[in-house]
Design an enzyme around this catalytic site. Structure first.
Site, short mmCIF file in Angstrom:
data_model
loop_
_atom_site.label_atom_id
_atom_site.label_comp_id
_atom_site.label_asym_id
_atom_site.label_seq_id
_atom_site.Cartn_x
_atom_site.Cartn_y
_atom_site.Cartn_z
N ASP A 1 40.74 45.68 28.71
CA ASP A 1 40.24 44.79 29.76
C ASP A 1 39.17 43.85 29.24
OD1 ASP A 1 38.19 46.76 30.00
OD2 ASP A 1 39.49 47.82 31.43
N LYS B 1 40.06 42.60 34.33
CA LYS B 1 39.69 42.36 35.72
C LYS B 1 38.48 41.45 35.73
CE LYS B 1 40.80 46.92 36.98
NZ LYS B 1 40.04 47.90 36.30
N MET C 1 27.16 46.00 37.45
CA MET C 1 27.85 45.04 38.31
C MET C 1 26.91 44.47 39.38
SD MET C 1 31.46 47.08 38.65
CE MET C 1 30.79 48.73 38.62
#
Ligand code: SAH
Length: 470
Positions: free
Chosen positions: A250, A272, A385
């Site tokens: 990813d 993603k 995040m």
């Protein structure tokens, strides 16, 4: 070739070491490791040798060397700091036809002791014929890093099945093919990941199966690639990266790390990006299953650690349900990597006794966290995040009782040449960021430990040599 490497069996055989100091002690330890029956000749002994003598692991003659000492020995080592004694040992041994080693005097030696990578019964010995022991040691360190520590277990397991395999496969070619298949497939990996019993069962099953109808079973490696710096990849991760047939990776996996994957492995990007999912999680799970069922060695490569905000659990859940062999390799998670490279210890006796990792991902325009549990004294909060929700996070922490002057660091592209560390407070960070053009990935660290950054920052990436922007 100037010398002939051989493996000498000294188990239960008489070995002589002349000298009672630290160097002699190291030689004695090596001989004992190989099962030698050691006699030390020296007027006095260092602490280590004394304790070996008092526990009766070695015999001791407390006097000066006499030429007769070499009689009935299988080898002699001279490790005294007296040149003439060392020479006497060499002469006496050579007269008896005994292999002799004089420490640091290659000209007096008939044998030298190589640097050894010990995966007994597998041994790798590196010799420079006495030319440069340091070079041999450096080479040995490199070998240590690429030979799995459980190679010895693997060799023992295979040894136990040799007879059976010989009976089943009569010609040497098919026998060799069989062993090659075993050594590059799941059986070896099962041993390396500590599942020896299952490995033995799988090996038995492979032998029992008719070789003509044998289907190659695939497997999945769920591997953490660390936060970005390729040097932070584990030995095991590297080994699996180099034997995979296909890799699913990813966005967080850096190009440098991807370059470590076997060149002819198929590369599938499943990255993603918040909201924009190249491949849905369910499809990733199913792809892993399908590729493994095709007999492939599938590498699922993830940033950081696969079990920390990585959905690793969901992916292997599907594999487990389908009965596919898999293993999980931990990686250095962003919190550990960014904290180290920013010089911010996550715990510290004076500042923080606990640390919590949380996700700051937005859901319906808010960040859903147990704020009260986060706002605790002497606790570091690491927020993954958290870039998009950073203003909300700072405001909520203040609203739930944390001081607006609490130090905060934002680590951008941690551990990479692009790393940047922005330092401020809960009150000032949103403003600082508004002027700094920050891009993902970023990690936020909240707590008193951030104060240590000023003193402990050591990593100066090329792109941002001036460490702090604020
Ligand atoms: N499994 C990963 C985390 C995946 S979630 C791990 O253990 O690290 C993705 C988040 O990780 C990013 O939004 C960011 O907060 C953090 N992250 C990952 N790599 C990072 C890096 N090099 N620098 C800063 N943050 C990073």
């Amino acid at each position: 070739m100037d010398v002939l490497p051989i493996s000498l069996n000294i188990k239960g055989r008489a070995c002589l070491v002349v000298g009672g100091g630290e160097v002699a002690a190291r030689k004695v330890a090596l001989l004992l490791q190989a099962g030698g029956d050691v006699t030390v000749v020296a007027p006095s002994l260092c602490v280590k040798l004394s304790s070996l003598v008092s526990t009766k692991r070695v015999a001791h003659l407390g006097r000066a060397f006499e030429p007769g000492d070499v009689v009935a020995k299988v080898l002699a080592i001279a490790a005294t700091d007296n040149e003439s004694v060392n020479r006497q040992v060499a002469d006496a041994a050579q007269q008896q036809g005994l292999p002799v080693n004089v420490v640091d005097r290659p000209d007096l030696c008939t044998f030298t002791v190589p640097s050894i990578v010990d995966r007994s019964p597998v041994l790798v010995a590196v010799s420079t014929g006495g030319a440069s022991p340091v070079l041999a040691r450096l080479l040995r360190a490199r070998l240590e890093s690429i030979i799995p520590s459980s190679y010895g277990h693997l060799a023992k397991l295979l040894e136990g099945f040799r007879g059976q395999v010989k009976q089943k496969f009569h010609d040497t070619v098919s026998r060799r093919r069989f062993w090659e298949r075993i050594l590059t497939g799941p059986v070896a990996e099962l041993v390396f990941s500590g599942r020896e019993k299952v490995a033995a069962e799988a090996l038995q099953a492979a032998i029992d199966q008719d070789s003509a109808t044998q289907t190659k079973a695939g497997e999945v490696y769920l591997v953490g690639a660390g936060p970005g710096d390729p040097d932070l990849v584990t030995f095991r991760a590297l080994r699996l990266m180099q034997q995979a047939d296909v890799v699913l990776y990813d966005r967080l996996v850096s190009e440098e790390i991807l370059a470590l994957v076997r060149r002819d492995a198929d590369r599938i990007y499943v990255g993603k990006h918040r909201c924009v999912h190249t491949m849905r999680q369910e499809d990733i799970n199913q792809s892993l299953v399908r590729l493994a069922k095709e007999g492939k060695r599938v590498l699922r490569l993830k940033g950081g650690d696969p079990f920390i905000f990585g959905r690793g659990g969901e992916e292997i859940d599907t594999l487990a349900a389908e009965g596919i062999t898999f293993q999980v390799v931990p990686g250095i998670t962003a919190a550990a990597g960014c904290a180290s490279y920013a010089g911010i210890p996550l715990t510290h006796r004076d500042y923080a006794q606990s640390v919590v990792f949380v996700t700051g991902q937005l859901k319906d325009g808010s960040v859903d966290l147990n704020w009260r549990a986060l706002v605790q004294p002497r606790q570091t909060i690491v927020i993954y995040m958290g870039l998009v929700g950073v203003n909300i996070i700072c405001n909520e922490l203040i609203a739930h009782g944390m001081g607006g002057d609490t130090p905060v660091a934002l680590v951008e592209h941690g551990t990479t040449p692009e790393q940047r560390v922005l330092v401020g407070t809960l009150a000032s960070l949103p403003d600082i960021m508004a002027h700094a053009q920050v891009s993902a990935p970023t990690l936020i660290i909240v707590g008193e430990v951030v104060r240590l950054h000023e003193r402990l920052a050591w990593f100066s990436p090329h792109k941002h040599p001036s460490r702090d922007e604020a």
